[in-house]
Design a protein around this motif. Structure first.
Motif, short mmCIF file in Angstrom:
data_model
loop_
_atom_site.label_atom_id
_atom_site.label_comp_id
_atom_site.label_asym_id
_atom_site.label_seq_id
_atom_site.Cartn_x
_atom_site.Cartn_y
_atom_site.Cartn_z
N ARG A 196 2.79 9.13 -20.47
CA ARG A 196 3.49 7.87 -20.18
C ARG A 196 3.70 7.70 -18.68
NH1 ARG A 196 8.74 7.63 -23.23
NH2 ARG A 196 7.28 7.35 -24.93
N ASP A 197 4.30 8.69 -18.05
CA ASP A 197 4.58 8.58 -16.62
C ASP A 197 3.30 8.59 -15.79
OD1 ASP A 197 7.22 8.49 -17.35
OD2 ASP A 197 7.74 10.46 -16.55
N ALA A 198 2.32 9.40 -16.22
CA ALA A 198 1.05 9.45 -15.48
C ALA A 198 0.34 8.10 -15.53
CB ALA A 198 0.15 10.55 -16.03
N ALA A 199 0.22 7.52 -16.71
CA ALA A 199 -0.47 6.23 -16.84
C ALA A 199 0.27 5.13 -16.11
CB ALA A 199 -0.63 5.88 -18.32
N CYS A 200 1.58 5.11 -16.20
CA CYS A 200 2.36 4.07 -15.53
C CYS A 200 2.24 4.21 -14.01
CB CYS A 200 3.83 4.16 -15.96
SG CYS A 200 4.83 2.79 -15.34
N GLY A 201 2.40 5.41 -13.51
CA GLY A 201 2.32 5.63 -12.07
C GLY A 201 0.95 5.32 -11.50
N PHE A 202 -0.09 5.87 -12.14
CA PHE A 202 -1.45 5.64 -11.62
C PHE A 202 -1.88 4.18 -11.82
CE2 PHE A 202 -2.16 10.34 -12.58
CZ PHE A 202 -1.86 10.72 -11.29
N GLY A 203 -1.49 3.59 -12.94
CA GLY A 203 -1.84 2.18 -13.18
C GLY A 203 -1.22 1.27 -12.13
N VAL A 230 -2.55 16.02 -6.30
CA VAL A 230 -2.85 14.62 -6.62
C VAL A 230 -1.86 13.69 -5.92
CG1 VAL A 230 -2.97 12.94 -8.51
CG2 VAL A 230 -4.00 15.20 -8.79
N GLY A 231 -0.58 14.06 -5.88
CA GLY A 231 0.42 13.24 -5.20
C GLY A 231 0.12 13.12 -3.72
N ILE A 232 -0.23 14.22 -3.08
CA ILE A 232 -0.58 14.19 -1.66
C ILE A 232 -1.84 13.37 -1.42
CG2 ILE A 232 -1.36 15.63 0.27
CD1 ILE A 232 0.65 17.79 -0.83
N ALA A 233 -2.83 13.51 -2.31
CA ALA A 233 -4.05 12.71 -2.18
C ALA A 233 -3.73 11.22 -2.26
CB ALA A 233 -5.05 13.11 -3.25
N GLY A 234 -2.83 10.84 -3.16
CA GLY A 234 -2.44 9.44 -3.27
C GLY A 234 -1.74 8.93 -2.03
N LEU A 235 -0.86 9.74 -1.48
CA LEU A 235 -0.18 9.32 -0.24
C LEU A 235 -1.17 9.22 0.91
CD1 LEU A 235 3.13 11.39 -0.55
CD2 LEU A 235 2.80 8.94 -0.96
N LEU A 290 0.83 -1.21 0.00
CA LEU A 290 0.00 0.00 0.00
C LEU A 290 0.87 1.26 0.00
CD1 LEU A 290 -2.75 -1.17 2.49
CD2 LEU A 290 -3.00 -0.84 0.01
N PHE A 291 1.96 1.24 0.77
CA PHE A 291 2.87 2.37 0.79
C PHE A 291 3.47 2.61 -0.60
CE2 PHE A 291 7.30 3.84 1.13
CZ PHE A 291 7.09 5.10 1.67
N PHE A 292 3.92 1.54 -1.24
CA PHE A 292 4.48 1.69 -2.58
C PHE A 292 3.42 2.10 -3.59
CE2 PHE A 292 8.29 -0.42 -0.96
CZ PHE A 292 9.26 0.39 -1.55
N GLY A 293 2.17 1.73 -3.34
CA GLY A 293 1.07 2.25 -4.18
C GLY A 293 1.03 3.77 -4.12
N GLY A 294 1.22 4.32 -2.93
CA GLY A 294 1.27 5.78 -2.77
C GLY A 294 2.45 6.40 -3.51
N LEU A 295 3.59 5.71 -3.47
CA LEU A 295 4.75 6.22 -4.20
C LEU A 295 4.53 6.18 -5.72
CD1 LEU A 295 7.77 4.84 -2.16
CD2 LEU A 295 6.75 7.12 -2.09
#
Length: 173
Positions: free
Chosen positions: A152-159, A40-45, A18-23
């Motif tokens: 590319r980075d957005a899709a990879c990170g969020f996916g 968005v980054g803070i919301a994910g964390l 779950l932590f790495f999901g936030g990263l």
């Protein structure tokens, strides 16, 4: 808390997922336009922290699997993951692949979950491996920069964040 609750296995592996999901969400946010990156980054964390708190409060804690950390398959998987990332980061500039760093790391991290499956025999790790490799590979074909953001980075990170959040939040099978 009663004595039985104190003896419940702690969900360390799932919490790490779950932590790495936030990263990964933070990495995904780095591909967004500048004004959206921090919120968005803070919301994910924060979402990761909420999911971790939920996991630790569950009556039956999901995904104990703590014994995997000392298993040979796990140690080999992590060592190979680190070596593969170092090799890619050193070779990428030579071949002009620097813009594929995040998808390549996603594929490498995804493949390391096969070693976690081998260490635990928990099929969830195969699903996580497949999901991360698929999300990372698909994102590698997206443009690196387009109209003020990086698809590319957005899709990879969020996916990958979604794969890890979902995979780590499920009860063990």
């Amino acid at each position: 808390m009663d004595a039985i609750a104190d003896k419940r296995p702690r969900p360390i592996p799932a919490s790490i997922g779950l932590f790495f999901g936030g990263l990964w969400c933070w990495l995904g946010a780095s591909g967004l336009p500048a004004a959206w990156q921090a919120p968005v980054g803070i919301a994910g964390l924060l979402l990761s922290l909420v999911l971790i708190a939920r996991l630790w409060r569950m009556e039956t804690l999901a995904g104990s699997g703590n014994a995997m950390f000392g298993r040979r398959a796990y140690l080999i998987a992590v060592a190979l993951e680190i070596v593969a990332i170092v090799i890619f980061t050193n070779l990428a500039p030579r071949y002009g692949w620097q813009d594929q760093l995040i998808p390549a790391v996603g594929i490498i991290v995804g493949l390391h979950f096969i070693g976690l499956w081998q260490a635990t025999q928990m099929r969830r790790f195969l699903w996580i491996a497949g999901g991360m490799v698929a999300a990372s590979l698909a994102s590698a074909f997206l443009p690196h920069a387009w109209n003020g953001f990086d698809p590319r980075d957005a899709a990879c990170g969020f996916g990958n964040a979604l794969v890890l959040w979902f995979g780590a939040s499920q009860p063990p099978k």
